[in-house]
Motif scaffolding. Structure first.
Motif, short mmCIF file in Angstrom:
data_model
loop_
_atom_site.label_atom_id
_atom_site.label_comp_id
_atom_site.label_asym_id
_atom_site.label_seq_id
_atom_site.Cartn_x
_atom_site.Cartn_y
_atom_site.Cartn_z
N THR A 166 0.86 -1.18 0.00
CA THR A 166 0.00 0.00 0.00
C THR A 166 0.89 1.23 0.00
O THR A 166 2.11 1.13 0.16
CB THR A 166 -0.94 0.02 1.22
N GLY A 168 0.91 5.07 1.83
CA GLY A 168 0.32 6.06 2.71
C GLY A 168 0.81 7.45 2.35
O GLY A 168 1.78 7.61 1.61
N LYS A 169 0.14 8.45 2.87
CA LYS A 169 0.50 9.84 2.60
C LYS A 169 1.08 10.48 3.87
O LYS A 169 0.38 10.67 4.86
CB LYS A 169 -0.71 10.63 2.12
N ASP A 207 4.68 10.16 -0.53
CA ASP A 207 4.30 8.75 -0.50
C ASP A 207 5.19 7.94 0.45
O ASP A 207 6.42 7.97 0.34
CB ASP A 207 4.39 8.13 -1.88
N GLN A 301 -1.38 3.65 10.21
CA GLN A 301 -2.68 4.03 9.67
C GLN A 301 -2.94 3.38 8.31
O GLN A 301 -4.09 3.09 7.96
CB GLN A 301 -2.77 5.55 9.56
N SER A 302 -1.88 3.15 7.56
CA SER A 302 -2.00 2.57 6.22
C SER A 302 -2.09 1.05 6.24
O SER A 302 -2.52 0.44 5.25
CB SER A 302 -0.80 2.98 5.35
N TRP A 303 -1.67 0.44 7.33
CA TRP A 303 -1.59 -1.01 7.41
C TRP A 303 -2.90 -1.71 7.02
O TRP A 303 -2.86 -2.70 6.26
CB TRP A 303 -1.15 -1.43 8.82
N SER A 305 -4.99 -0.95 4.89
CA SER A 305 -5.27 -0.83 3.46
C SER A 305 -4.32 -1.65 2.60
O SER A 305 -4.35 -1.54 1.36
CB SER A 305 -5.21 0.65 3.04
#
Length: 462
Positions: A166, A168-169, A207, A301-303, A305
């Motif tokens: 994924t 993340g930002k 990114d 937080q991205s995990w 997704s």
């Protein structure tokens, strides 16, 4: 018990023998080997001699090996300021001999920590940093073997796995450290700017790429995580203690949060002109713990997704590009010689010293090709990893990502050697630190982009 050299060789070969598994199984092995130097070893990151005086946190050679259908590839990241062609060549030779992984499928990059040991660069920097002193020579001589050892141990740990990825930002964490003033020239690393008359010279890449390998067995800790973000690791400063900088904090937190058995690896993206100093708000500079934690928070937080990837046998492409060296005028050469004569007795500042070192190296090597290896490794149609050999401007990395046929493209800079700073074409007339210390002529960066995209398209073909 002390092993004989013959017995040690047999043991190394044994470690590289992996279990026989069904055709088509995707396997991953991971390992880390401590490469922390002893006190007295010359340190990198600055235009002066510093000897290691202690350790804030250890540094490692971390390896992820992927295997499918009998084909293997190794992703190796070193907690070092950079890599050199001789180091990479020797490490690849050992890995190919001991572990049967072709050099084309061995990617060796560095995190670019400025609080790690110095490597020889074949320029006046070697004299400035005293890297060729006995402690420096001793340290560098051990590195190829330690890198190969990390691959051996990763192979010994191979197990069936699955991959997911994924992006993340990480907004507001990194900043383009080049600012254009009202005269059109570059201001380097300002603490605060006036947006009425000054502006960032370029973008950032927010990114945070995340590649995670999980066991196929349920309820197991992840095997490995490979994080990719573009930002200089200079938050520790110019002290005398070894540190992995913010990548060390990030990887430690990912392991604590997502699996105690997992090894987390950080590969730096195109961060040649990217720092962490927030000159827009003028807030105090964030420290190593804050930076690493902020990025770990984005990863966490991205995990959820993470998207599963269909894996395949690893495939790779590599090409060595011959770049044109920068031009040097008689006036520039005379100035460089004057700076060189005074730099050991006077505090002349980073930019004049960097320019002098670059010019004198360019003249000394004017008949030697400036060679840059561009490499791409993929083991899925969803993701590819590009390796570039230098401190690459973010604009060039963004151009590769935009043109890549892969759904996700990660870029590891300072990989498989280094040609120093690689600015984009627009930066050259703006001048300042990265430009005056660039070894390649204007257009070198765009040439690397062109070759990287070409390799990506070749790998993406069915």
């Amino acid at each position: 018990m002390i092993l004989s050299s013959f017995t040690s060789s047999l043991l190394a070969a044994f470690l590289c023998i992996t279990p026989i598994v069904a055709a088509g199984d995707f396997k991953v092995g991971v390992a880390q080997v401590d490469i922390t130097p002893t006190n007295g070893t010359p340190m990198a990151g600055y235009y002066k001699f510093r000897a290691v005086g202690g350790v804030l946190d250890p540094i490692f050679a971390k390896t992820i090996v992927v295997e499918q259908d009998g084909a293997r590839a190794a992703l190796i990241v070193l907690d070092l300021v950079g890599t050199t062609r001789p180091l990479v060549a020797e490490a690849r030779k050992l890995i190919e001999e001991q572990c049967q992984i072709p050099a084309e499928r061995v990617m060796i990059s560095a995190t670019h920590t400025h609080t790690g040991p110095q490597l020889p660069r074949g320029s006046m920097m070697d004299e400035i940093t005293k890297v060729n002193s006995p402690p420096g020579v001793q340290y560098v001589s051990t590195l190829p073997g330690l890198i190969a050892k990390s691959v051996q141990e990763a192979l010994a740990n191979l197990k069936p796995a699955k991959a997911s990825a994924t992006i993340g930002k990480a907004d507001g964490i990194s900043f383009n450290r080049r600012v254009i003033g009202k005269d059109g020239k570059c201001i380097w690393q300002p603490r605060k700017i006036d947006l009425a008359v000054e502006r960032p010279a370029g973008p950032v890449d927010p990114d945070l790429g995340l590649l995670v390998f999980d066991s196929i067995e349920p309820h197991q800790s992840p095997i490995a995580a490979y994080a990719n973000f573009a930002m200089h690791p200079t938050s520790v400063g110019g002290g005398l203690r070894i540190s992995a900088d913010y990548p060390g904090v990030l990887t430690k937190l990912l392991r604590e949060r997502h699996g105690a058995e997992m090894i987390s690896v950080f590969a730096n993206g195109c961060c040649g002109n990217i720092n962490h100093t927030d000159y827009l708000s003028g807030n105090p500079q964030r420290n190593t713990l804050q930076l690493g934690t902020a990025l770990a928070d984005v990863a966490t937080q991205s995990w959820p997704s993470l998207q599963p990837m269909k894996t395949s046998a690893p495939r790779a492409r590599s090409i060595t590009v011959k770049l044109q060296r920068r031009a040097v005028t008689d006036a520039e050469l005379a100035k460089a010689k004057d700076v060189a004569n005074r730099m050991f007795t006077e505090n002349l500042g980073t930019v004049p010293m960097a320019e002098a070192v670059c010019i004198l190296e360019t003249i000394a090597k004017q008949d030697v090709p400036l060679e840059a290896e561009v490499q791409v490794i993929a083991f899925s149609d969803d993701l590819a990893i590009v390796a570039l050999p230098g401190e690459i401007f973010v604009e060039l990395g963004l151009a590769i990502k935009a043109a890549s046929p892969f759904k996700r493209t990660f870029i590891a800079e300072l990989a498989n050697g280094s040609v120093g700073y690689v600015p984009n074409r627009e930066a050259y007339p703006q001048g300042n630190y990265e430009v005056v210390s660039a070894r390649g002529a204007e257009g070198s960066g765009e040439r690397l982009v062109e070759e990287a995209v070409k390799l990506l398209k070749e790998l993406a073909k069915p």
